[in-house]
Every structure is written in C-alpha cells, then in structure tokens.
Design a protein around this motif. Structure first.
Motif, PDB file in Angstrom:
ATOM      1  N   MET A   1       0.830  -1.196   0.000  1.00  0.00           N
ATOM      2  CA  MET A   1       0.000   0.000   0.000  1.00  0.00           C
ATOM      3  C   MET A   1       0.870   1.254   0.000  1.00  0.00           C
ATOM      4  O   MET A   1       0.915   2.006  -0.962  1.00  0.00           O
ATOM      5  CB  MET A   1      -0.898  -0.001   1.226  1.00  0.00           C
ATOM      6  N   PHE A   2       1.533   1.486   1.163  1.00  0.00           N
ATOM      7  CA  PHE A   2       2.443   2.634   1.191  1.00  0.00           C
ATOM      8  C   PHE A   2       3.856   2.142   0.986  1.00  0.00           C
ATOM      9  O   PHE A   2       4.254   1.146   1.573  1.00  0.00           O
ATOM     10  CB  PHE A   2       2.421   3.347   2.556  1.00  0.00           C
ATOM     11  N   THR A   3       4.582   2.858   0.189  1.00  0.00           N
ATOM     12  CA  THR A   3       6.002   2.513   0.048  1.00  0.00           C
ATOM     13  C   THR A   3       6.821   3.777   0.239  1.00  0.00           C
ATOM     14  O   THR A   3       6.355   4.880  -0.036  1.00  0.00           O
ATOM     15  CB  THR A   3       6.309   1.942  -1.349  1.00  0.00           C
ATOM     16  N   ALA A   4       8.034   3.582   0.689  1.00  0.00           N
ATOM     17  CA  ALA A   4       8.929   4.721   0.882  1.00  0.00           C
ATOM     18  C   ALA A   4       9.154   5.422  -0.451  1.00  0.00           C
ATOM     19  O   ALA A   4       9.186   6.651  -0.541  1.00  0.00           O
ATOM     20  CB  ALA A   4      10.256   4.256   1.472  1.00  0.00           C
ATOM     21  N   ALA A   5       9.263   4.603  -1.492  1.00  0.00           N
ATOM     22  CA  ALA A   5       9.467   5.186  -2.818  1.00  0.00           C
ATOM     23  C   ALA A   5       8.273   6.028  -3.221  1.00  0.00           C
ATOM     24  O   ALA A   5       8.423   7.109  -3.808  1.00  0.00           O
ATOM     25  CB  ALA A   5       9.688   4.062  -3.830  1.00  0.00           C
ATOM     26  N   GLY A   6       7.066   5.561  -2.850  1.00  0.00           N
ATOM     27  CA  GLY A   6       5.843   6.304  -3.165  1.00  0.00           C
ATOM     28  C   GLY A   6       5.842   7.660  -2.489  1.00  0.00           C
ATOM     29  O   GLY A   6       5.513   8.684  -3.111  1.00  0.00           O
ATOM     30  N   PHE A   7       6.218   7.688  -1.209  1.00  0.00           N
ATOM     31  CA  PHE A   7       6.283   8.963  -0.497  1.00  0.00           C
ATOM     32  C   PHE A   7       7.304   9.881  -1.140  1.00  0.00           C
ATOM     33  O   PHE A   7       7.093  11.079  -1.266  1.00  0.00           O
ATOM     34  CB  PHE A   7       6.638   8.740   0.983  1.00  0.00           C
ATOM     35  N   LYS A   8       8.427   9.251  -1.567  1.00  0.00           N
ATOM     36  CA  LYS A   8       9.480  10.061  -2.186  1.00  0.00           C
ATOM     37  C   LYS A   8       8.954  10.727  -3.461  1.00  0.00           C
ATOM     38  O   LYS A   8       9.154  11.916  -3.681  1.00  0.00           O
ATOM     39  CB  LYS A   8      10.689   9.165  -2.516  1.00  0.00           C
ATOM     40  N   ARG A   9       8.210   9.931  -4.243  1.00  0.00           N
ATOM     41  CA  ARG A   9       7.639  10.481  -5.479  1.00  0.00           C
ATOM     42  C   ARG A   9       6.661  11.611  -5.171  1.00  0.00           C
ATOM     43  O   ARG A   9       6.669  12.665  -5.805  1.00  0.00           O
ATOM     44  CB  ARG A   9       6.866   9.398  -6.267  1.00  0.00           C
ATOM     45  N   ALA A  10       5.822  11.350  -4.141  1.00  0.00           N
ATOM     46  CA  ALA A  10       4.820  12.356  -3.787  1.00  0.00           C
ATOM     47  C   ALA A  10       5.479  13.647  -3.317  1.00  0.00           C
ATOM     48  O   ALA A  10       5.032  14.748  -3.650  1.00  0.00           O
ATOM     49  CB  ALA A  10       3.889  11.809  -2.706  1.00  0.00           C
ATOM     50  N   PHE A  11       6.573  13.493  -2.541  1.00  0.00           N
ATOM     51  CA  PHE A  11       7.244  14.689  -2.018  1.00  0.00           C
ATOM     52  C   PHE A  11       7.894  15.519  -3.115  1.00  0.00           C
ATOM     53  O   PHE A  11       8.150  16.702  -2.927  1.00  0.00           O
ATOM     54  CB  PHE A  11       8.289  14.300  -0.954  1.00  0.00           C
ATOM     55  N   GLU A  12       8.140  14.891  -4.261  1.00  0.00           N
ATOM     56  CA  GLU A  12       8.679  15.667  -5.377  1.00  0.00           C
ATOM     57  C   GLU A  12       7.716  16.771  -5.799  1.00  0.00           C
ATOM     58  O   GLU A  12       8.110  17.781  -6.375  1.00  0.00           O
ATOM     59  CB  GLU A  12       8.955  14.749  -6.577  1.00  0.00           C
ATOM     60  N   TYR A  13       6.439  16.554  -5.515  1.00  0.00           N
ATOM     61  CA  TYR A  13       5.418  17.544  -5.898  1.00  0.00           C
ATOM     62  C   TYR A  13       5.005  18.417  -4.705  1.00  0.00           C
ATOM     63  O   TYR A  13       3.891  18.883  -4.628  1.00  0.00           O
ATOM     64  CB  TYR A  13       4.194  16.823  -6.473  1.00  0.00           C
ATOM     65  N   MET A  14       5.922  18.599  -3.775  1.00  0.00           N
ATOM     66  CA  MET A  14       5.602  19.317  -2.543  1.00  0.00           C
ATOM     67  C   MET A  14       5.072  20.727  -2.819  1.00  0.00           C
ATOM     68  O   MET A  14       4.219  21.233  -2.083  1.00  0.00           O
ATOM     69  CB  MET A  14       6.855  19.385  -1.660  1.00  0.00           C
ATOM     70  N   THR A  15       5.580  21.372  -3.884  1.00  0.00           N
ATOM     71  CA  THR A  15       5.103  22.735  -4.172  1.00  0.00           C
ATOM     72  C   THR A  15       3.593  22.745  -4.402  1.00  0.00           C
ATOM     73  O   THR A  15       2.910  23.697  -4.033  1.00  0.00           O
ATOM     74  CB  THR A  15       5.796  23.331  -5.407  1.00  0.00           C
TER      75      THR A  15
END
Lengths: 279, 257
Positions: A1-15
């Motif tokens: 469900m949640f993966t560290a890689a997924g969070f990393k990808r999501a954080f790329e769009y932090m703006t």
C-alpha cells in the motif's frame, strides 16, 4: 500500500501541496470572515421584532384581536421570516449542490476577473467557492449565535436599557461579548468544519489541498501517499485552530472565576490602590 | 406647591389579550424628593408598576408623564416647540433602576460596570468616570473592590454596586425593584443603610419592598397595590396604623405579626 518510494515520489510535488495549503487557508479564512458576518446579520434578523402589520392588532373599535388571519398577520415579521427560510434551506441541502448552483448557475454568466491571487489561486474559481462556503456556514453559525444571544439573561438587557443604552449599545457591549464567550466552543467546531469542508471546492477547480492530491495521482499513479500527506496537512490546520480558540475562551473568562485573574488582575488592583491614594 | 416629577394616569397593563390584568388603571403623582414605598401582595402589580415607569414594560393604556413629557408616546415637543421623535433612552438615563437580582454585567469588572454607560451614553471622559466611580464606591464602603468581578462579591456588595452604578448616570429618580428580596438576611441591613442615606440626600425614590420596617421609617408616602389597582396611599403612619381598605388591613395582619 504505502512505500517509501511512493512517499518520495509524492514529495517531489511538494510545491503543489504548499500552494494547496495556502489556497485552503485563504478559502477558510475568507469563509470564516464572511460566514461570521452573514451569521451575525441572520441571527439579528431572526431575533428582530419588526412587525409592519402591527396596526392590525386592534380592530376598528379599538379592541385587541385575539385570533384569525389578521391577528396572525399583525404578528408577522418578514425580516425574521426571510432569515428563517434562508437558514432552513441552506441547512437542508447538500453543500455540493450549493457549490454547483453558485458556480454553474448563479455566477456562470458573470465575467469574474481571471487574475491569479499570489500567482496561483484562480480568482474566478476561488470566489464562487468562498461565496458558497460562506453562505452555507453562515446558516449554521447564525443558529449558534442566536442560541448564544438567547442564553443571556434578559435582566442584562434590562439593566443596560435602564442605564440609557440603546438596543445597539446593549448588543455591542453587554449581550454579544457574553454570548460569544459562551458559544466559542461551538464556533471553534464550526471553524474546523469550514477548513475540512473547503476540500469540496476542488470539484469546481479550486486548487486547494485535495486538488493537489488528484494532480499528484495523475502524475505518479499513486493515491495512498498523497492522501496521507493531505490528511496530515488538514490535521495540522484544524488542531491548532481549535487550540487557539480554546485559548481565547480562557482569556475571555475573566468574570468566571472567584479567585480572580492572574497577573493582569493584580496589576489593575495595584493601579487602583495608587489612584485611591491620589483622590 | 410641590414639583411633580412623574405623573401616572390611567396606567393599564394587560397580558394575554386582557386575560391577565397586571395593572388596571393606576393614577399617581410622584413628587420631587418623595420616597415612595410600594407594598402589596405578590401578583398585585407592584413590579409591573415600577417597570412601567421607565417603560421596561410597555403599558397597554395610559400615560406616564416624566418631567412634563409623556414617554409612552412616540413623539415629544422639543425645547424649540417642534414635535420630534421621542428619545426614550434620554429619559431612561434619568431614571436609575435597581433590580432584585442585581443584574451586574458579569464580564466586566466593577469599575467597568459603573463607567460603561456614562462613557458610552453620556460621552463622559473615561478617567473622569473612573474617578467618580471610585468616589462612589468609597461612599458605600467598596473602594477596594473596584477591580473585582461581580462573581467575587457577596449579594449585599453586588446590590450596593448596582445602586452606585445607577447613580453614575446622575438620575433624577431611583427605582428599586425588591432590592433586598434575593439577599441573605444578614446582608439586608447594609443595602437598606445605603438606600436610607440616599433618601436622606434628597433623592426621589420609588421602592417596591417587603421590608415593612424600611417602608415605615424611611418612606414619606406608601402605596398599597393589589389586584392591579392602587387601593390605598398615604403617609406610612396612615397606611400602617390606620388602614382604611379591608384588603390592606388583611395584608398588614399577615405581614406584621
């Protein structure tokens, strides 16, 4: 469900989240301001005592009417009636429907300015969102305020009026300060609700936090991680809001405690002692 | 010839479309400097009568002429002889009122309770108002409580504050609505003492009370209200020692054991 890689990808769009956060805060802030003003007006309308047909109370011989259509008409208060209808309609219909009506029907043909607030909030989407949310929360808040005003002992008003204060001054200095103190917990609740419900504005294209989630989903094909981040952001908005209002509630409770206030009261007492000596 | 301050004529107050006649035609004159005590059985219309004087109860019929102006009307004659809209607030500030349940403003300190109306209504300077408030509080022995909040005071202290709060507006008449009825017995004395001093200073007063001792000693006239009518009026001596009306006789035999 949640993966560290997924969070990393999501954080790329932090703006996107940052812009969404600013948008949600602005949306909620404007809604709180306009909603509260609207609610105050509605509450005072409902509590008003203006009967334009009061002259029908007595019949031609000067006797008081006790029943019948004219008796009821004499007690009719159109201002209070309008406010009641407004409140009932807005509380009885879904917010989503109200937003769509405001955006697609009421404001559809109005040329709203298309500039972007802070370079990112699209004004022609933002305004319908604020209007719909304010109109909705105004209905709820007005009932809270009305209950607050009615909870104040009538003796307070009598005392104020007997001192020569006008009804306006009585409301401003005596009734509302006490009423608002009493209803602060309920108001806090409503403010938190506004922040949460502002999420619905993404359906008309306001780029707030939920719209950031959908954008990121489209770009990364991940939904769980952006949602978790959005949840965290919403919590970080609502939790302090209720805490801040709880602080004000405590501060306004100066007349509640028998053991007096803290430092401020001691300072006032010292100042008083000094003045008594001078007099 | 005495100056009539308040002239009450044909005062009626009905509730529920006339089913309840709280006041049923009252005529009375209140002269400058009078200390009038109003006695009578409960439900007799005493409080309604008092509250009608400053129009907290709007009378069904009749007139209340205060300083020559009928305040039950919508319009009044101004000093230039023109008809203008009657400003009830202007007249009300000249009638101080003290309530059974004090009705201090709980969210304001004692000082603010006293200065709010003079500052907001009369436009008095805040510092000036505070000095005046402190002086008045000293007079009733509460000079050190100015920064306290109402909840921190005893009932007797609250009522003394309520009296001086009304005095801040420099009223021409003071109306008391059972000022000692909600007090513990040992606190009644301190409030009556303040009222007595006020009476001696020449203030016009109308006092609805169950304190027969006060009515006898301090008042110069006594009204007996019963069933919405002014059944008897006279000096305390006439009313208490020589009652003519059988209802008054009956009432006094019950309250004066």
């Amino acid at each position: 469900m949640f993966t560290a890689a997924g969070f990393k990808r999501a954080f790329e769009y932090m703006t996107l989240f940052e812009q969404g956060l600013v948008c949600t805060v602005m949306l909620s802030a404007f809604t709180v301001i306009f909603g509260f003003i609207l609610a105050l007006v509605l509450a005072l309308m409902r509590l008003s005592n203006i009967c334009p047909f009061a002259f029908l109370r007595t019949d031609r011989e000067g006797h008081l009417r006790e029943q019948g259509f004219l008796f009821r008409l004499s007690k009719f208060n159109p201002i209070s009636f309008v406010a009641s209808v407004y409140v009932e309609v807005f509380r009885a219909t879904p917010l989503l429907v109200q937003i769509f009506i405001v955006y697609y029907v009421v404001l559809a043909d109005l040329p709203l300015p298309t500039f972007k607030l802070f370079g990112m909030i699209r004004f022609n989407r933002f305004i319908p969102g604020v209007i719909a949310l304010s109109m909705n929360s105004g209905a709820y808040l007005s009932e809270i305020i009305r209950a607050g005003i009615q909870s104040i002992d009538g003796g307070q008003t009598e005392a104020a009026r007997s001192l020569g204060m006008s009804q306006m001054q009585n409301m401003r200095h005596i009734v509302l300060p006490q009423a608002i103190k009493n209803i602060l917990p309920a108001i806090a609740n409503e403010f938190v609700t506004i922040i949460k419900e502002s999420a619905i504005c993404y359906t008309i294209g306001v780029q707030e936090i939920m719209s950031a989630v959908t954008s990121i989903r489209g770009a990364t094909f991940r939904i769980a991680e952006p949602l978790i981040i959005a949840t965290a952001i919403y919590f970080c908005l609502t939790f302090p809001t209720s805490k801040i209002i709880a602080y004000f509630e405590k501060r306004m409770g100066a007349g509640d405690k028998r053991n007096g206030g803290g430092r401020k009261a001691k300072k006032a007492a010292a100042a008083l002692a000094k003045r008594r000596n001078q007099l | 010839m005495t100056d009539i301050l308040i002239r009450v004529r044909g005062l009626k107050k009905y509730y529920n479309q006339g089913a309840i006649k709280a006041l049923d035609g009252i005529d009375a004159d209140i002269n400058k400097g009078d200390v009038i005590t109003v006695i009578g059985p409960s439900g007799g219309g005493k409080s309604t009568f008092l509250r009608s004087l400053n129009l907290l109860e709007v009378p069904t019929e009749g007139s209340i002429i205060f300083n020559g102006v009928d305040i039950t009307k919508k319009k009044e004659l101004n000093s230039e002889g023109k008809m203008v809209r009657l400003d009830l607030n202007k007249h009300r500030e000249k009638m101080g009122m003290v309530f059974q349940h004090f009705n201090l403003f709980p969210h304001l300190s004692i000082l603010d309770n006293m200065t709010l109306a003079p500052v907001k209504v009369k436009g008095m300077n805040k510092i000036e108002a505070e000095d005046k408030a402190i002086a008045l509080l000293e007079r009733v022995g509460l000079g050190d409580r100015a920064t306290a909040y109402p909840i921190q005071l005893s009932g007797g202290q609250k009522q003394r504050v309520a009296i001086v709060r009304a005095l801040m507006m420099e009223p021409e008449v003071m109306l008391f609505d059972e000022p000692t009825s909600a007090l513990d017995p040992e606190m009644v004395g301190e409030v009556l003492e303040v009222m007595k001093e006020l009476a001696e200073s020449g203030m016009t007063m109308v006092v609805v009370t169950h304190e027969m001792g006060f009515a006898r000693e301090v008042g110069n006239r006594t009204f007996f209200l019963c069933e919405g009518k002014l059944m008897e009026e006279g000096t305390p001596d006439e009313v208490f020692n020589n009652p003519k009306n059988p209802r008054l006789h009956d009432f006094l035999s019950k309250v004066l054991l």
